[in-house]
Scaffold this motif. Sequence first.
Motif, PDB file in Angstrom:
ATOM      1  N   GLN A 126      26.299  38.517  34.804  1.00 50.88           N
ATOM      2  CA  GLN A 126      26.841  37.963  36.050  1.00 50.88           C
ATOM      3  C   GLN A 126      27.833  36.831  35.756  1.00 50.88           C
ATOM      4  N   ARG A 127      27.549  36.015  34.786  1.00 51.29           N
ATOM      5  CA  ARG A 127      28.462  34.939  34.409  1.00 51.29           C
ATOM      6  C   ARG A 127      29.769  35.515  33.862  1.00 51.29           C
ATOM      7  N   PHE A 129      31.061  38.442  34.651  1.00 54.01           N
ATOM      8  CA  PHE A 129      31.793  38.990  35.788  1.00 54.01           C
ATOM      9  C   PHE A 129      32.471  37.897  36.602  1.00 54.01           C
ATOM     10  N   HIS A 130      31.809  36.759  36.763  1.00 52.23           N
ATOM     11  CA  HIS A 130      32.422  35.653  37.508  1.00 52.23           C
ATOM     12  C   HIS A 130      33.664  35.129  36.790  1.00 52.23           C
ATOM     13  N   LEU A 132      35.543  36.754  34.534  1.00 49.16           N
ATOM     14  CA  LEU A 132      36.585  37.771  34.552  1.00 49.16           C
ATOM     15  C   LEU A 132      37.221  37.903  35.936  1.00 49.16           C
ATOM     16  N   SER A 133      36.435  37.768  36.973  1.00 51.01           N
ATOM     17  CA  SER A 133      36.998  37.814  38.338  1.00 51.01           C
ATOM     18  C   SER A 133      37.937  36.642  38.580  1.00 51.01           C
ATOM     19  N   LEU A 134      37.556  35.475  38.074  1.00 51.50           N
ATOM     20  CA  LEU A 134      38.414  34.306  38.245  1.00 51.50           C
ATOM     21  C   LEU A 134      39.777  34.537  37.598  1.00 51.50           C
ATOM     22  N   SER A 136      41.158  37.495  36.710  1.00 52.34           N
ATOM     23  CA  SER A 136      41.894  38.641  37.220  1.00 52.34           C
ATOM     24  C   SER A 136      42.477  38.389  38.605  1.00 52.34           C
ATOM     25  N   PHE A 137      41.812  37.593  39.423  1.00 58.06           N
ATOM     26  CA  PHE A 137      42.344  37.304  40.753  1.00 58.06           C
ATOM     27  C   PHE A 137      43.331  36.161  40.706  1.00 58.06           C
TER      28      PHE A 137
END
Length: 137
Positions: A126-127, A129-130, A132-134, A136-137
Amino acid sequence: MFSAFKGLGIWSLAIYSVLNQLLANIFVYLFCKIKISFVFSLDSLKELWPFSSRIFISGLFDTLFSNIDALLIGKLINPATLGYYHRAKSLENFGFRYTASTLANVLLPGLSSIQNDTVKYRQVVQRIFHILSLFSF
């Protein structure tokens, strides 16, 4: 290189690519200890077809639908625009392609070391993914 010196232009790249793969396969066949037999078995095909047919059709549709935009641009507009589109698409995928392989090489040993602890594994994933989302967005 000989074909490029002879003035074959873009065809020299195609000839190089085909000859490179052909020679690599010939050398593997000659120097490999396991000899390949060129026998086609219809029984093997019948055995594997129920599973592999779905994968084949899925890959066919994926290729068709991921390239239909380039086909339409090439047919409806002009080849120069298609070249720009293809370059932009490859630059879009550039970051993903190289960061994904780098992250996989780094994360696999770390995640495999905690694979038996499901709670810690879930927290780490989960960490990741957080983070990587930061980015990528």
